[in-house]
Write a protein that holds these residues in place. Sequence first.
Motif, mmCIF file in Angstrom:
data_model
loop_
_atom_site.group_PDB
_atom_site.id
_atom_site.type_symbol
_atom_site.label_atom_id
_atom_site.label_comp_id
_atom_site.label_asym_id
_atom_site.label_seq_id
_atom_site.Cartn_x
_atom_site.Cartn_y
_atom_site.Cartn_z
ATOM 1 N N GLY B 46 0.835 -1.084 0.060
ATOM 2 C CA GLY B 46 0.041 -0.163 0.018
ATOM 3 C C GLY B 46 0.802 1.335 0.146
ATOM 4 N N GLY B 51 1.835 3.706 3.788
ATOM 5 C CA GLY B 51 2.888 3.102 3.196
ATOM 6 C C GLY B 51 3.790 4.086 2.413
ATOM 7 N N ASN B 109 -16.723 6.215 -0.944
ATOM 8 C CA ASN B 109 -17.113 6.908 0.257
ATOM 9 C C ASN B 109 -15.795 6.904 1.322
ATOM 10 N N GLN B 123 -10.171 15.216 0.366
ATOM 11 C CA GLN B 123 -10.522 16.491 0.424
ATOM 12 C C GLN B 123 -9.466 17.763 0.916
ATOM 13 N N SER B 296 0.043 -1.750 4.764
ATOM 14 C CA SER B 296 -0.420 -0.657 4.684
ATOM 15 C C SER B 296 -1.588 -0.166 3.879
ATOM 16 N N SER B 527 -6.259 11.823 7.961
ATOM 17 C CA SER B 527 -4.867 11.783 7.068
ATOM 18 C C SER B 527 -3.850 12.444 7.789
ATOM 19 N N MET B 528 -3.905 13.393 8.371
ATOM 20 C CA MET B 528 -2.737 14.190 8.979
ATOM 21 C C MET B 528 -2.139 13.208 10.085
ATOM 22 N N ILE B 530 -2.533 10.100 10.373
ATOM 23 C CA ILE B 530 -1.978 8.841 9.763
ATOM 24 C C ILE B 530 -0.494 9.411 9.399
#
Lengths: 221, 551
Positions: B46, B51, B109, B123, B296, B527-528, B530
């Motif tokens: 990933g 990853g 989604n 986004q 990942s 995401s930040m 992660i």
Amino acid sequence: MAPADPAIRTTPFETPYPDYDVLGKWDSVSFNDATRRVVADRLQNVPERRFFDEPTFALLRAVIDVVLPQPERAERDRIPVEAWIDAMLYENRSDGTRYAGAPGKRAAWTAGLAGIEHEAHRRHEKGFRALSADERHFLLACIDAGEADPAAFDGIDAKSFFRGHLLKESVKIYYAHPFAWNEIGFGGPAAPRGYLRLGPDDRDPWEAREAKMPQKIRGLP
Amino acid sequence: MSTVVSDAQERIRATGGRAPNVFRRGEWVPMKQYPENEAVDFVIVGTGCGGSVLAAQLAEAGHSVVAFDAGAFYRPLEDFASDEREQEKLYWLDERISGGDHPIELGSNNSGKAVGGSTVHFQMVALRFRPEWFTSRTSLGYGHDWPVDWREMWSYYAKAEDAMKIAGPIRYPWGPKRGRYPYREHELSASALVLAKGAEAMGVKWCGTPTASLSAPRGEAHPCVYRGFCKIGCATNAKQSMLVTFVSKALKHGAEIRDLAMVGRIEVGPDGRATGVHYHREGEWRFQKARNVVVSGYSIETPRLLLNSACPAHPDGLANSSGLVGKNLMVHVNDAVWGIMEEEIRWYKGPPSLAVCEHWNYEDEGKDFDGGYAFMSQGPLPTDFATSLVSNEGVFGHELRKWMSHYNHMAGLKMVGETMPQETNRVELSDETDALGLPIPKVSFSYCENDRKMAKHAERFQGEMLRAAGAKSLYHTSSTAHLMGGCRMGDDPASSVVDAAGRSFDIDNLFVCDGSLFPTAGGVNPSMTIVANSLRIADRIIAMARRGDLH
Ligand SMILES: Cc1cc2nc3c(=O)[nH]c(=O)nc-3n(C[C@H](O)[C@H](O)[C@H](O)COP(=O)(O)OP(=O)(O)OC[C@H]3O[C@@H](n4cnc5c(N)ncnc54)[C@H](O)[C@@H]3O)c2cc1C
Ligand code: SF4
């Protein structure tokens, strides 16, 4: 779910953006090559019927004409939503989710359309296509309200089919068409050039001009 | 479909000593390649937030790395159209089964499939956790503590934000002081101003959303042109996805990327350790040897791969002695309130969520639920908006077309609400198989009482704010967003899958590094967190290697 004021349902739709044509930007910097290829393909290569048999395809078309009626368009300008539904099923494309206990798309659409036809016979003793415009609309509204005969729908949930497959897939196709972008005043393709004016009641010259206010919905302003 | 634009999905691109140059049309960058029968230091499955970050950092530290992604290797400038249907190619559309009392929508989604992972279509909302969430059990009385101190995470957020040149406000109004964002804040769009107006009217704080889109040039990438197609892939490279940041960095430092390469099973040797991965590429199953394997693939595919790699030594799947692989899957409540404004908003312009309110993440008084939620201004593209409208309201006929013609007057507020970790929300293998013969995952999800109370609270509050901003004809939609958890990290082998370095308690050369590590979901987009967590894990792994504590 029929709205209180029947005129809101029956008055034909009119676009607030009568002089807007998103395809007028075709040769401008709002369109890049990738977008031109995709949009040209959509306009020129409407898929042939391959999945449904002819009567079922005709039924599907009749249903689509209730879901997204386009009386103002000549046949050649009509957005043929049913063609892409048929193509999706023929190619057996998944959208990544199959709800537990629910059938796959092909089975859902087959059972769903057969269910609509059964329901028409049960209520009116004739097929869906033989019903009046009002009867057709009311029949679909009943399905959405959960009032369909479950036996007619061969093990699928009629309302989930109606919203989750029929309505959802129809709008995904319809509002991906440039003619639909025109009628809602969507800016459409925008690469490499995007927008400069971002504020309220402000627009760039290459955006749609609103000629009149959108029509009322559900009796609300 | 996508073949109209390019053959990225049909033919592998990262091969022959080169990979696509994501900043140029038709051009390439050199790529190092590794033989399959010699063990590389790390195989990574990933290339998303987990990853690609690890690949870049480990390669930079001198390790040999091969990173696999099931998805295609795109050049955004030439492969991305301004078109919602075409861009469905970015999503993980392989069939998965979704059940439970509140089955979640998968595919577009919450699941991406491309080199760069879900960040190719995310986004770009770039928020940090509230510090107390890292000790939510001890400090706030719910969920689980993270095995990391918030100050350590705070320093990694700053590194992540710098690596992605986040454009954000000078002063962030909630939580402890943070440094300045590397790039200046974006101009607020009309849809963001709706949130601002509503918040001012209600007397709560709001601010411009820290956003992973360039507000000034960066190297070969241009600043944002406010075209608003972010959620289906940015064709200008303003978006700081993993594809244009860490994947590029990984290649530069000698990592190999294998695109269109689906890893199906991790092989375990007689000593009980991982020896490499079986992967499917160009029509055949192949095997890559590795000294260490990192998974990942995000919260569904990571558990799926671990479970599907069961073998006599690990009959319940790899890293699963706790029995927790796949469990405690979380989502964000993504309910929204929409309304019609007198003025034209034209929310298709610019990044869709340029204003944010984190009030209910930091305020604990007046809540009848645990956890928090943020909400943001909205700007869905037409089919995205229409599908949520019809699936929630069932509207059709002329009324549907009329409703859609209010598109340019619409505004909305949408929450990102923390759901509670529950063991019964989980990923399992079904007994059906996909085209490659791999078992199809089955996801089960049900809201708990707390989740529902939060959704109710947000519906009321967002509605009030939207009304205060002048919106009329309000209606409400329900959905979920994001995935978190499924392979919890922690200190205790009995109650977590991996340790704070992402290392399996059972197999010491097997790691997990992605969104599935989250012990709790937090009320912000993931995401930040992660990326920051992956930077932290990379440092730990590099330190372990230096100490000789690695395979
Ligand atoms: C529409 C959308 C909008 C979003 N918006 C935001 C936002 O504004 N802000 C935010 O913070 N977050 C957002 N997110 C969430 C964010 O993108 C994800 O949380 C994040 O990318 C997860 O990172 P990951 O590394 O865990 O997984 P991903 O980024 O999903 O990466 C996993 C990768 O692994 C690959 N893979 C999986 N299994 C295998 C296998 N077996 N073999 C080979 N490859 C495999 C997949 O192809 C994929 O590319 C959004 C997500 C979506 C879907
Ligand atoms: S608005 Fe900016 S970030 Fe979004 S797609 Fe356009 S250029 Fe990219």
